[in-house]
Design a protein around this motif. Structure first.
Motif, short mmCIF file in Angstrom:
data_model
loop_
_atom_site.label_atom_id
_atom_site.label_comp_id
_atom_site.label_asym_id
_atom_site.label_seq_id
_atom_site.Cartn_x
_atom_site.Cartn_y
_atom_site.Cartn_z
N TYR A 399 0.82 -1.22 0.00
CA TYR A 399 0.00 0.00 0.00
C TYR A 399 0.85 1.26 0.00
CZ TYR A 399 -3.58 -3.43 0.94
OH TYR A 399 -4.40 -4.52 0.84
N ASP A 423 5.10 3.36 6.39
CA ASP A 423 5.19 3.55 4.93
C ASP A 423 4.73 4.96 4.60
OD1 ASP A 423 2.31 3.65 3.86
OD2 ASP A 423 2.26 1.88 5.16
N ILE A 436 -10.30 -1.92 9.68
CA ILE A 436 -9.29 -2.68 8.92
C ILE A 436 -8.87 -3.97 9.62
CG2 ILE A 436 -8.33 -0.77 7.59
CD1 ILE A 436 -6.10 -0.65 9.72
N ASP A 444 -10.12 -0.93 -0.28
CA ASP A 444 -10.35 -0.84 -1.72
C ASP A 444 -11.16 -2.04 -2.16
OD1 ASP A 444 -10.27 -0.41 -4.33
OD2 ASP A 444 -8.09 -0.61 -4.59
N ILE A 456 -7.60 -10.58 5.10
CA ILE A 456 -7.48 -11.35 6.35
C ILE A 456 -6.14 -11.14 7.05
CG2 ILE A 456 -9.18 -13.15 5.96
CD1 ILE A 456 -7.11 -14.87 4.78
N PHE A 484 2.11 1.09 11.45
CA PHE A 484 1.51 0.01 12.25
C PHE A 484 2.50 -0.38 13.32
CE2 PHE A 484 -1.20 -0.19 8.61
CZ PHE A 484 -2.38 -0.76 9.05
P1 ADP Z 1 -5.32 -7.36 2.61
O1 ADP Z 1 -5.13 -8.79 2.30
O2 ADP Z 1 -6.42 -6.74 1.81
O3 ADP Z 1 -4.08 -6.55 2.66
P2 ADP Z 1 -5.37 -6.83 5.43
O4 ADP Z 1 -6.23 -7.40 6.50
O5 ADP Z 1 -3.91 -7.02 5.57
O6 ADP Z 1 -5.92 -7.40 4.08
O7 ADP Z 1 -5.68 -5.30 5.36
C1 ADP Z 1 -6.99 -4.84 5.36
C2 ADP Z 1 -7.09 -3.52 4.62
O8 ADP Z 1 -6.43 -2.50 5.35
C3 ADP Z 1 -6.40 -3.55 3.30
O9 ADP Z 1 -7.26 -4.01 2.30
C4 ADP Z 1 -6.04 -2.10 3.10
O10 ADP Z 1 -7.09 -1.41 2.52
C5 ADP Z 1 -5.82 -1.57 4.48
N1 ADP Z 1 -4.39 -1.48 4.83
C6 ADP Z 1 -3.64 -2.38 5.48
N2 ADP Z 1 -2.36 -1.95 5.64
C7 ADP Z 1 -2.31 -0.73 5.05
C8 ADP Z 1 -1.26 0.26 4.85
N3 ADP Z 1 -0.01 0.06 5.32
N4 ADP Z 1 -1.58 1.38 4.19
C9 ADP Z 1 -2.82 1.59 3.73
N5 ADP Z 1 -3.85 0.73 3.88
C10 ADP Z 1 -3.59 -0.42 4.52
#
Ligand code: ADP
Length: 498
Positions: A399, A423, A436, A444, A456, A484
Motif C-alpha cells: 500500500y 510507509d 481494517i 479498496d 485477512i 503500524f
Molecule cells: P489485505 O489482504 O487486503 O491486505 P489486510 O487485512 O492485511 O488485508 O488489510 C486490510 C485492509 O487495510 C487492506 O485491504 C487495506 O485497505 C488496508 N491497509 C492495510 N495496511 C495498510 C497500509 N499500510 N496502508 C494503507 N492501507 C492499509
C-alpha cells in the motif's frame, strides 16, 4: 441453511402454563387459609378467647371482693359493672353463712348504670347446688384454689375459685355462656363458597390474560428468530410494541443488534468469497496458460521454458500462501492454535522476514530500512510473531504506492519492546481505521491484481497480538502513509533465549 435443533415442546413447561398454574395455586392457598380460619379453627379460637375473658373477670372479682368486702353497696355496684363488662354472670357464696349473691349479665341493666335494683336477686342460673359442690370438690382436689370447666350440655364455661378474707371463705363463680357458632359458621361457609369461586375464576382469567400478554410477543420473536435461523437477515424484531414489557423490548433490541452483526458478517463473507475465488482463479489460469505454453511452444527452448516455469512456480507460491493464510485465520479464530511463548531476538526475526522479501522489494523497486542490527530480546510465540511482522511489512509494501521507502523500527523501552513499520503511501481514512482489523475487510473494494489481498492479513495480526495480550495499533493519515505498531514484553531476568 436450516439448522435442525431439538425444539422444546410446549406443555407443562411453557411460560403460559406456569403463570396459569401459579395463579391458580395462589388462589387456592388463599381460599384454603380463609376456610381454615373462618370455619375450621373458629370454635377453638372462640373458646380460648372466652376462657381468657372469664379468667380476667375472675381476677377482677377477687380484687373487688378483697377491696370492698366491708362495703356491700359499692361491692354490688362494682360487681354488676364487672358482670356487664365481661359479659359473664358472677356468683359469690359466703361459705360460713351460705349467703349467696348473684350478679347476672343483663345488657339493659348495664345501660342505666346497673346495680342496686337486683340486690341479691337469686337467679336460677346454671349455678346449681350440684354444680357448686362439684366445683368445691375440684378446687380441693386441684390444690391451687381455682378451677375452670366447660359444661357441654348447658354450653357454659364456669370458673370457680375460693378466697379467704378475715377468716371467712368465699366461693366465687364466674360463668360465661358460649354461643353456638354453627349458625354463624353456616353463613360464613355459604359466603366463602361464593368468595372462593369468584377468587378462583378471577385468577383464572387474570392468569390467562397475563400469560397471553407475556407469551404473545415472545412467540412473535421466536417466529422471527426462526426466519433468521433460516438465513433471512432482513427480519426486524419489534422493539417498541405497545404494551410490551421492558425485558421483552430489551430482548428484541439485542436480537436486532445481533441480526445487524450477522448481516455485516454475511456481507463481508460474500465479498471475501468473491475476492478469494478471484485470487485463486487468477494464478490457476496463469499456471494453466504457462504449462500449455511450455507444452506447445517453449518445451525445447530452455531459456523460454525456464522463464515460463518461473512464472508457474511464483503463481504456485502465491496460491499456497493464500491457502495457508486462510487456514491460519480459521484456526486462529477457532482458538485451535496454541500459544507457545519463548524468548527470541526480535532484530534477527525482522531481518529474516526482510530477507525473505528481498526479491519482491527488488521487483517493486522498494527499500526496507531497519533501524538497528543489535539484538533486542522479547517474549512471544516466535512463529506467530514472524507471521505478524510479515503481514505488516507486506502490507506496507503493497500500500505504499509510488513511495519507495519503508521504515522498520525496533525500540527497547523500560518495560517492553516496540516494533513499528512505517510507509509513505496512500494512508487510511479515519472512517476505515476501526474496521481494517476485521476479517475480510478491505478499504479498496475493487479487486486489483496489483495489490493482491484477501482482507485477512490484519485479522491474523489482531488475533495473534490479542493472544499475546499486548498493545497494538495504527496511526495513519490519508495521502501521507501509515505506521503500524505493536509491543511485546521483555524477558524477565533469568529467562533465557531458547
Ligand atoms: P489485505 O489482504 O487486503 O491486505 P489486510 O487485512 O492485511 O488485508 O488489510 C486490510 C485492509 O487495510 C487492506 O485491504 C487495506 O485497505 C488496508 N491497509 C492495510 N495496511 C495498510 C497500509 N499500510 N496502508 C494503507 N492501507 C492499509
Amino acid at each position: 441453511m436450516k439448522i435442525n435443533v431439538h425444539e422444546p415442546k410446549s406443555g407443562i413447561h411453557s411460560l403460559k402454563f406456569r403463570i396459569w398454574f401459579t395463579f391458580i395455586a395462589f388462589a387456592l392457598v388463599i381460599v384454603m387459609t380463609l376456610w381454615l380460619f373462618q370455619v375450621v379453627f373458629i370454635n377453638g379460637y372462640y373458646s380460648s378467647m372466652k376462657e381468657k375473658t372469664t379468667l380476667s373477670a375472675a381476677d377482677e372479682v377477687k380484687q373487688l371482693l378483697t377491696t370492698y368486702v366491708n362495703d356491700e353497696d359499692t361491692l354490688n355496684t362494682q360487681m354488676y359493672a364487672a358482670a356487664n363488662k365481661y359479659q359473664t354472670s358472677i356468683t359469690i357464696i359466703n361459705e360460713s353463712t351460705s349467703e349467696r349473691s348473684t350478679y347476672p349479665f343483663m345488657p339493659e341493666i348495664a345501660e342505666d348504670g346497673g346495680g342496686g335494683r337486683f340486690d341479691k336477686f337469686v337467679v336460677k342460673s346454671a349455678v346449681s347446688e350440684t354444680l357448686i359442690s362439684e366445683l368445691k370438690n375440684e378446687i380441693n382436689a386441684n390444690g391451687n384454689g381455682e378451677v375452670i370447666k366447660y359444661y357441654e350440655e348447658s354450653s357454659m364455661l364456669i370458673y370457680g375459685g375460693s378466697l379467704t378474707l378475715n377468716g371467712t371463705t368465699y366461693l366465687t363463680v364466674v360463668s360465661s355462656k358460649l354461643q353456638r357458632l354453627d349458625e354463624v359458621v353456616g353463613v360464613i361457609s355459604n359466603q366463602l363458597i361464593i368468595v372462593s369461586i369468584c377468587l378462583v375464576l378471577a385468577s383464572f382469567i387474570a392468569s390467562i390474560l397475563i400469560a397471553n400478554r407475556v407469551s404473545r410477543p415472545l412467540n412473535k420473536i421466536t417466529e422471527k428468530a426462526q426466519l433468521l435461523s433460516e438465513g433471512d437477515y432482513d427480519v426486524v424484531f419489534d422493539e417498541r410494541h405497545r404494551g410490551n414489557y421492558v425485558e421483552i423490548s430489551k430482548l428484541a433490541h439485542t436480537l436486532n443488534y445481533a441480526t445487524n452483526g450477522l448481516k455485516q458478517v454475511e456481507k463481508l463473507r460474500a465479498e471475501f468469497i468473491a475476492n478469494v475465488s478471484h485470487d485463486l482463479r487468477t494464478p490457476l489460469t496463469m499456471i494453466k496458460a504457462y504449462a500449455e505454453m511450455i507444452r506447445d511452444i517453449s518445451g525445447d527452448d530452455k531459456e523460454k521454458r525456464d522463464k515460463h516455469l518461473e512464472v508457474i512456480i511464483q503463481e504456485s507460491d502465491r496460491l499456497s500462501e493464500l491457502v495457508s493464510d486462510l487456514l491460519d485465520v480459521s484456526q486462529l479464530q477457532a482458538g485451535a492454535l496454541a500459544y507457545d511463548p519463548s524468548v527470541f531476538d526480535m532484530t534477527a526475526l525482522v531481518e529474516k522476514v526482510v530477507s525473505r522479501l528481498d526479491i519482491l522489494c527488488e521487483r517493486m523497486g522498494k527499500h526496507i530500512n531497519v533501524n538497528t542490527t543489535e539484538s533486542v530480546y522479547a517474549v512471544g510465540d516466535i512463529k506467530k510473531i514472524q507471521q505478524v511482522v510479515y503481514n505488516l511489512v507486506t502490507n506496507a509494501l503493497n500500500y505504499s504506492d509510488d513511495s519507495t521507502e519503508i521504515d522498520v523500527a525496533i525500540e527497547e523501552n523500560e518495560n517492553d519492546i516496540k516494533f513499528s513499520v512505517k510507509d509513505y503511501g496512500r494512508g487510511i481514512s479515519e472512517e476505515d481505521l476501526p474496521n481494517i482489523w476485521d476479517r475480510y475487510y478491505r478499504v479498496d473494494k475493487e479487486h486489483k491484481r496489483s495489490v493482491a489481498g484477501t482482507g485477512i492479513g490484519l485479522s491474523i495480526v489482531k488475533s495473534v497480538l490479542e493472544m499475546h495480550g499486548t498493545e497494538y495499533g495504527v496511526e495513519s493519515q490519508i495521502g501521507s502513509g501509515s505506521t503500524f505498531w505493536f509491543k511485546l514484553n521483555k524477558p524477565e531476568e533469568g529467562e533465557d533465549e531458547e
